[in-house]
Design a protein around this motif. Structure first.
Motif, mmCIF file in Angstrom:
data_model
loop_
_atom_site.group_PDB
_atom_site.id
_atom_site.type_symbol
_atom_site.label_atom_id
_atom_site.label_comp_id
_atom_site.label_asym_id
_atom_site.label_seq_id
_atom_site.Cartn_x
_atom_site.Cartn_y
_atom_site.Cartn_z
ATOM 1 N N ASP A 1 0.862 -1.181 0.000
ATOM 2 C CA ASP A 1 0.000 0.000 0.000
ATOM 3 C C ASP A 1 0.899 1.231 0.000
ATOM 4 O OD1 ASP A 1 -2.406 -1.248 -0.149
ATOM 5 O OD2 ASP A 1 -2.752 -1.294 2.003
ATOM 6 N N SER A 2 1.767 1.312 1.016
ATOM 7 C CA SER A 2 2.683 2.439 1.141
ATOM 8 C C SER A 2 3.923 1.942 1.882
ATOM 9 C CB SER A 2 2.024 3.570 1.941
ATOM 10 O OG SER A 2 3.002 4.407 2.520
ATOM 11 N N THR A 3 5.090 2.243 1.350
ATOM 12 C CA THR A 3 6.321 1.798 2.031
ATOM 13 C C THR A 3 6.440 2.458 3.410
ATOM 14 O OG1 THR A 3 7.610 3.511 0.918
ATOM 15 C CG2 THR A 3 7.584 1.324 -0.113
ATOM 16 N N GLY B 1 0.226 4.960 -2.351
ATOM 17 C CA GLY B 1 1.368 5.834 -2.067
ATOM 18 C C GLY B 1 0.855 7.180 -1.581
ATOM 19 N N ARG B 2 1.523 7.725 -0.567
ATOM 20 C CA ARG B 2 0.991 8.931 0.079
ATOM 21 C C ARG B 2 1.929 10.114 -0.051
ATOM 22 N NH1 ARG B 2 0.177 8.283 5.895
ATOM 23 N NH2 ARG B 2 1.950 6.872 5.854
ATOM 24 N N GLY B 3 1.348 11.274 -0.188
ATOM 25 C CA GLY B 3 2.101 12.514 -0.078
ATOM 26 C C GLY B 3 1.766 13.132 1.265
ATOM 27 N N ARG B 4 2.069 14.411 1.435
ATOM 28 C CA ARG B 4 1.707 15.085 2.687
ATOM 29 C C ARG B 4 0.226 15.399 2.695
ATOM 30 N NH1 ARG B 4 4.734 20.232 2.853
ATOM 31 N NH2 ARG B 4 4.234 20.137 0.644
ATOM 32 N N LEU B 5 -0.287 15.664 3.875
ATOM 33 C CA LEU B 5 -1.665 16.130 4.043
ATOM 34 C C LEU B 5 -2.668 15.249 3.308
ATOM 35 C CD1 LEU B 5 -0.791 19.900 3.384
ATOM 36 C CD2 LEU B 5 -1.017 18.810 5.609
ATOM 37 N N GLY B 6 -2.409 13.941 3.313
ATOM 38 C CA GLY B 6 -3.348 12.990 2.723
ATOM 39 C C GLY B 6 -3.360 12.955 1.202
ATOM 40 N N ARG B 7 -2.395 13.608 0.569
ATOM 41 C CA ARG B 7 -2.382 13.593 -0.899
ATOM 42 C C ARG B 7 -1.914 12.233 -1.418
ATOM 43 N NH1 ARG B 7 0.996 18.623 -0.412
ATOM 44 N NH2 ARG B 7 -0.477 20.284 -0.006
ATOM 45 N N VAL B 8 -2.209 11.992 -2.689
ATOM 46 C CA VAL B 8 -1.833 10.711 -3.302
ATOM 47 C C VAL B 8 -0.484 10.861 -4.004
ATOM 48 C CG1 VAL B 8 -2.455 9.107 -5.176
ATOM 49 C CG2 VAL B 8 -4.231 10.037 -3.645
ATOM 50 N N ARG C 1 9.765 20.901 -12.776
ATOM 51 C CA ARG C 1 8.829 19.767 -12.663
ATOM 52 C C ARG C 1 9.316 18.829 -11.573
ATOM 53 N NH1 ARG C 1 6.160 18.194 -17.804
ATOM 54 N NH2 ARG C 1 6.102 20.059 -19.071
ATOM 55 N N LYS C 2 8.360 18.230 -10.888
ATOM 56 C CA LYS C 2 8.719 17.438 -9.703
ATOM 57 C C LYS C 2 9.161 16.029 -10.088
ATOM 58 C CE LYS C 2 6.535 16.273 -5.272
ATOM 59 N NZ LYS C 2 5.628 16.839 -4.272
ATOM 60 N N ILE C 3 10.385 15.696 -9.711
ATOM 61 C CA ILE C 3 10.888 14.339 -9.980
ATOM 62 C C ILE C 3 10.880 13.504 -8.706
ATOM 63 C CG2 ILE C 3 13.350 14.983 -9.677
ATOM 64 C CD1 ILE C 3 13.903 12.920 -11.969
ATOM 65 N N ILE D 1 10.936 8.600 -6.289
ATOM 66 C CA ILE D 1 11.673 9.207 -7.401
ATOM 67 C C ILE D 1 11.155 8.603 -8.709
ATOM 68 C CG2 ILE D 1 13.930 9.684 -8.423
ATOM 69 C CD1 ILE D 1 15.219 9.140 -5.712
ATOM 70 N N ASN D 2 10.728 9.465 -9.619
ATOM 71 C CA ASN D 2 10.253 8.990 -10.918
ATOM 72 C C ASN D 2 11.457 8.659 -11.790
ATOM 73 O OD1 ASN D 2 7.579 9.659 -10.121
ATOM 74 N ND2 ASN D 2 7.980 11.793 -10.682
ATOM 75 N N ILE D 3 11.575 7.395 -12.152
ATOM 76 C CA ILE D 3 12.754 6.989 -12.932
ATOM 77 C C ILE D 3 12.391 6.869 -14.423
ATOM 78 C CG2 ILE D 3 14.609 5.282 -13.176
ATOM 79 C CD1 ILE D 3 14.778 6.502 -10.463
HETATM 80 C C1 BT5 Z 1 5.206 14.472 -1.478
HETATM 81 O O1 BT5 Z 1 4.022 14.942 -0.989
HETATM 82 O O2 BT5 Z 1 5.815 14.940 -2.389
HETATM 83 C C2 BT5 Z 1 5.729 13.229 -0.750
HETATM 84 C C3 BT5 Z 1 5.755 12.044 -1.649
HETATM 85 C C4 BT5 Z 1 6.416 10.864 -0.956
HETATM 86 C C5 BT5 Z 1 6.266 9.609 -1.748
HETATM 87 C C6 BT5 Z 1 7.046 8.472 -1.136
HETATM 88 S S1 BT5 Z 1 7.067 7.060 -2.140
HETATM 89 C C7 BT5 Z 1 7.690 6.094 -0.869
HETATM 90 C C8 BT5 Z 1 6.998 6.549 0.415
HETATM 91 N N1 BT5 Z 1 5.758 5.831 0.636
HETATM 92 C C9 BT5 Z 1 4.684 6.647 0.559
HETATM 93 O O3 BT5 Z 1 3.492 6.289 0.702
HETATM 94 N N2 BT5 Z 1 5.096 7.903 0.302
HETATM 95 C C10 BT5 Z 1 6.537 8.002 0.236
HETATM 96 P P1 BT5 Z 1 3.377 16.321 -1.414
HETATM 97 O O4 BT5 Z 1 4.364 17.440 -1.283
HETATM 98 O O5 BT5 Z 1 2.126 16.401 -0.636
HETATM 99 O O6 BT5 Z 1 3.075 16.152 -2.946
HETATM 100 C C11 BT5 Z 1 2.016 15.359 -3.411
HETATM 101 C C12 BT5 Z 1 1.597 15.911 -4.785
HETATM 102 O O7 BT5 Z 1 2.601 15.578 -5.762
HETATM 103 C C13 BT5 Z 1 0.307 15.292 -5.313
HETATM 104 O O8 BT5 Z 1 -0.811 15.977 -4.838
HETATM 105 C C14 BT5 Z 1 0.478 15.430 -6.814
HETATM 106 O O9 BT5 Z 1 0.139 16.742 -7.226
HETATM 107 C C15 BT5 Z 1 1.973 15.284 -7.014
HETATM 108 N N3 BT5 Z 1 2.360 13.913 -7.405
HETATM 109 C C16 BT5 Z 1 1.773 12.727 -7.094
HETATM 110 N N4 BT5 Z 1 2.467 11.701 -7.593
HETATM 111 C C17 BT5 Z 1 3.518 12.231 -8.246
HETATM 112 C C18 BT5 Z 1 4.611 11.693 -8.963
HETATM 113 N N5 BT5 Z 1 4.811 10.378 -9.121
HETATM 114 N N6 BT5 Z 1 5.500 12.562 -9.496
HETATM 115 C C19 BT5 Z 1 5.371 13.903 -9.355
HETATM 116 N N7 BT5 Z 1 4.364 14.476 -8.691
HETATM 117 C C20 BT5 Z 1 3.448 13.645 -8.135
#
Ligand code: BT5
Length: 260
Positions: free
Chosen positions: A23-25, A51-58, A118-120, A144-146
């Motif tokens: 689900d998420s590392t 996979g999760r970003g901050r503040l519940g983002r995907v 652009r976000k890598i 990291i997008n490879i």
């Molecule tokens: C982040 O959140 O940038 C933190 C991302 C962390 C991901 C890693 S992967 C391994 C580990 N396990 C997890 O579940 N998470 C960590 P934030 O600053 O909130 O940015 C999220 C936003 O980035 C999203 O709302 C999208 O707009 C954008 N986004 C989502 N997937 C992306 C991707 N693959 N490449 C670039 N942008 C992306």
């Protein structure tokens, strides 16, 4: 969600646990940390279903197209300084991308690495505290997008995301990039414990693309402050000077900035 896993030892005997699908590392890393996994253990997934970003983002994490992993750490510092580890990690990723692929990543405070705006890479740091308020463990999740193509990103991210493949026209082995990131991380993490934050902050400033720029600080998508990004303080917070000359600091757990 735990399917098919394998363990291997990385450089210096580091434990790397690879799962085809999680689900998420970060979630799995917490489970391992609760069981006392050694410092530096890597939990890596071929793909993440949530996979999760901050503040519940995907965070979009497709199978085999990127490096999705979390580091389990036991930083020897007070909890309020833990955000320094996120800044340190961002420097490690920027240096590793330079070494592994010759690209110039720029750090957008607090947790993004950009290539040509652009976000890598995104970093998601989380920590658990003891009842006394000390750090029990920290999890630093790195995406990291490879080898993602524009089609892989899809319409929503195509204009804002980058990958090594899109930047260089070449495909890369995730394993090689992981090795480069871990080498840089270990070196900086060791330096941070020995010498403190000052040398890390110096490197962070060299790689950053935020300081000196006009930024708008947002809390839950609501704009709450704008001005010039002046510096980062010892807590990893961003110092922003508004038009009236007033400096406010912003904690990256709560806010994000709009432009770099
Ligand atoms: C982040 O959140 O940038 C933190 C991302 C962390 C991901 C890693 S992967 C391994 C580990 N396990 C997890 O579940 N998470 C960590 P934030 O600053 O909130 O940015 C999220 C936003 O980035 C999203 O709302 C999208 O707009 C954008 N986004 C989502 N997937 C992306 C991707 N693959 N490449 C670039 N942008 C992306």
């Amino acid at each position: 969600m735990d399917r098919k896993r394998s363990a291997q030892s990385g450089p210096e005997g580091r434990v790397i646990k690879y799962f085809e699908t999680l689900d998420s590392t970060n979630i799995t890393a917490k489970e391992f940390a609760e069981k006392g996994a050694p410092e530096g253990t890597v939990i890596q997934a071929g793909q993440q279903l949530a996979g999760r970003g901050r503040l519940g983002r995907v965070w979009k994490s497709q199978a085999g197209k990127g490096l999705w992993f979390s580091l389990i750490l036991y930083p020897k510092t007070a909890a309020e300084f833990c955000p320094q580890v996120t800044l340190l990690t961002a420097v490690a990723v920027a240096e590793a991308l330079q070494k592994a692929a010759g690209v110039q990543g720029r750090i957008k405070w607090p947790n993004d690495i950009l290539l040509d705006d652009r976000k890598i890479c995104g970093i998601l740091s989380e920590m658990a505290l003891t009842t006394e308020g000390a750090i029990e463990y920290a999890i630093v999740g790195i995406g990291i997008n490879i080898n993602m193509s524009s089609e892989d990103f899809g319409a929503v991210l195509a204009d804002t995301a980058a990958s090594l493949y899109l930047a260089t026209g070449m495909e890369y082995e995730c394993k090689q990039v992981l090795k480069a990131v871990l080498e840089e991380f270990d070196q900086l993490y060791g330096q941070w414990h020995r010498e403190g934050f000052a040398p890390i902050r110096k490197k962070w400033r060299e790689y950053n693309c935020t300081l000196g720029r006009m930024v708008t600080v947002k809390d839950n998508d609501e704009e709450i402050y704008s001005g010039t990004a002046e510096d980062v303080d010892d807590y990893g917070s961003l110092l922003v000077r508004n038009a009236a000359g007033k400096i406010e600091s912003f904690d990256f757990g709560e806010v994000s900035i709009r432009s770099c």
